[in-house]
Design a protein around this motif. Structure first.
Motif, mmCIF file in Angstrom:
data_model
loop_
_atom_site.group_PDB
_atom_site.id
_atom_site.type_symbol
_atom_site.label_atom_id
_atom_site.label_comp_id
_atom_site.label_asym_id
_atom_site.label_seq_id
_atom_site.Cartn_x
_atom_site.Cartn_y
_atom_site.Cartn_z
ATOM 1 N N VAL A 11 43.931 30.267 36.152
ATOM 2 C CA VAL A 11 43.066 30.649 37.260
ATOM 3 C C VAL A 11 43.607 31.865 38.007
ATOM 4 N N SER A 12 44.910 31.914 38.210
ATOM 5 C CA SER A 12 45.511 33.060 38.897
ATOM 6 C C SER A 12 45.205 34.355 38.161
ATOM 7 N N ASN A 13 45.355 34.350 36.862
ATOM 8 C CA ASN A 13 45.076 35.547 36.060
ATOM 9 C C ASN A 13 43.607 35.951 36.188
ATOM 10 N N SER A 14 42.717 34.969 36.135
ATOM 11 C CA SER A 14 41.278 35.249 36.210
ATOM 12 C C SER A 14 40.896 35.860 37.556
ATOM 13 N N ILE A 15 41.437 35.312 38.639
ATOM 14 C CA ILE A 15 41.088 35.809 39.967
ATOM 15 C C ILE A 15 41.658 37.205 40.193
ATOM 16 N N ASN A 16 42.909 37.405 39.828
ATOM 17 C CA ASN A 16 43.511 38.728 40.009
ATOM 18 C C ASN A 16 42.784 39.792 39.202
ATOM 19 N N HIS A 17 42.402 39.440 37.987
ATOM 20 C CA HIS A 17 41.650 40.391 37.150
ATOM 21 C C HIS A 17 40.302 40.705 37.794
ATOM 22 N N ALA A 18 39.636 39.673 38.316
ATOM 23 C CA ALA A 18 38.333 39.882 38.953
ATOM 24 C C ALA A 18 38.453 40.817 40.152
ATOM 25 N N ILE A 19 39.468 40.605 40.985
ATOM 26 C CA ILE A 19 39.657 41.459 42.154
ATOM 27 C C ILE A 19 39.976 42.894 41.733
ATOM 28 N N ASP A 20 40.821 43.027 40.719
ATOM 29 C CA ASP A 20 41.220 44.366 40.266
ATOM 30 C C ASP A 20 40.062 45.152 39.663
ATOM 31 N N THR A 21 39.042 44.450 39.190
ATOM 32 C CA THR A 21 37.880 45.118 38.602
ATOM 33 C C THR A 21 36.678 45.103 39.557
#
Length: 333
Positions: A156-166
């Protein structure tokens, strides 16, 4: 804003579920992630006269475009999770972190049989306290150990950080309230972990620099379930007269009531680094406000109440709830 964190400003029961449900529909968030403790928190929202409750999924369930994530810091009760996935038909958009702790029957039995927890503290009996104790002792099972939820596992951490970064839009939902925090609340009458904005970010695995806004949710009066101090508490009879008499969404226990506490609100804003306020149930204080969606059309005393909160706290009240329905909302953003 790409990333908004919502937190409760008092003792829980502030109406975070309705606020998150409204934001998810109004702003069409790509991701809604739940932080907080676990199924001891029930969030309620109403759409077109139908009441919905969630204890595991984020309150953004009604927006079919929103991915629903449960952060690693959240305790999961698999049967409740699976029931909610089925109820809301979210199989293809629900994801739970591999490292979520799992509540089992042993934790629930301990919660219900422990006199200190049940009679002195007044816990919900959902098993979250004993489960978090086992997590601290490194004895708890994790989501990755449970076959029946294997389909929903994700980092989940990876998914959220990726979403914010994009530049996707991310809504992070806290549970309980600031003064039920294990560290900053009315100890020992608190929940089993920290539930302020910093902790909610940690639960879902993002750092503080990823957050654009912290939306703190206050009810127009104060309530709490269970034991512990409550400044200027009124009697149940007085609460009934004011239409403040409420019952907890998980336990059904009667909530205790008090008038809006400005000092408590200011402390909560400080601890959470809040940037905006959502104010719920204004219509309970001022029945003429019910269903109004335009701030200018509120009765003057209701406007004055909102303005006073803004002047006392130094923050804008950007969301105002004027009824039980999700869309009974004034949006001043």
């Amino acid at each position: 804003m790409p990333c908004v964190v919502t937190v409760g400003g008092f003792y829980g029961d502030e109406g975070k579920g309705k606020v998150v449900a409204y934001l998810s529909i109004k702003d069409n968030f790509d991701i809604a992630a739940r932080g907080g403790v676990g199924p001891n928190a029930g969030h309620t929202f109403i759409q077109n006269g139908k009441e919905y409750k969630v204890r595991m999924l984020p309150s953004a369930v009604l927006n079919a475009n929103t991915r629903l994530l449960v952060g690693a810091g959240v305790l999961v009760e698999p049967s409740i999770l699976l029931k909610e996935i089925q109820t809301f038909n979210t199989t293809d958009r629900t994801f739970v972190d591999f490292q979520c702790g799992i509540i089992d029957n042993v934790h629930q039995d301990k919660d219900k049989s422990n006199d200190h927890l049940k009679k002195v503290i007044g816990t919900t009996g959902s098993g979250t306290g004993p489960a978090n104790a086992d997590r601290a002792l490194r004895n708890i099972k994790l989501a990755k150990d449970i076959p029946e939820i294997a389909l929903y596992l994700e980092d989940v951490s990876n998914s959220i950080n990726h979403a914010i970064d994009t530049n996707e839009k991310v809504l992070i939902e806290g549970t309980q309230g600031t003064f039920l925090s294990l560290f900053h609340g009315t100890y020992p009458f608190v929940t089993s972990k920290d539930v302020t904005a910093s902790a909610i970010c940690s639960d879902v695995g993002i750092g503080p620099k990823k957050v654009d806004d912290v939306l703190i949710v206050f009810k127009s009066y104060v309530t709490r379930v269970g034991e512990g101090p409550l400044n200027c508490e009124i009697t149940p009879e007085q609460a009934r007269e004011k239409n403040w008499l409420e019952f907890g969404s998980v336990t059904g226990r009667q909530r205790r009531s008090a008038p809006f506490d400005y000092d408590l609100a200011k402390k909560a804003i400080q601890v959470n680094s809040a940037t905006q306020i959502a104010l719920t149930k204004l219509d309970v204080l001022y029945p003429q406000a019910k269903g109004i969606k335009d701030f200018s059309k509120l009765p003057q005393e209701a406007k004055d109440f909102v303005s006073n909160i803004e002047s006392e706290t130094g923050l804008p009240v950007t969301i105002v709830g004027t009824g039980a329905e999700i869309m009974d909302t004034i949006d001043r953003r």
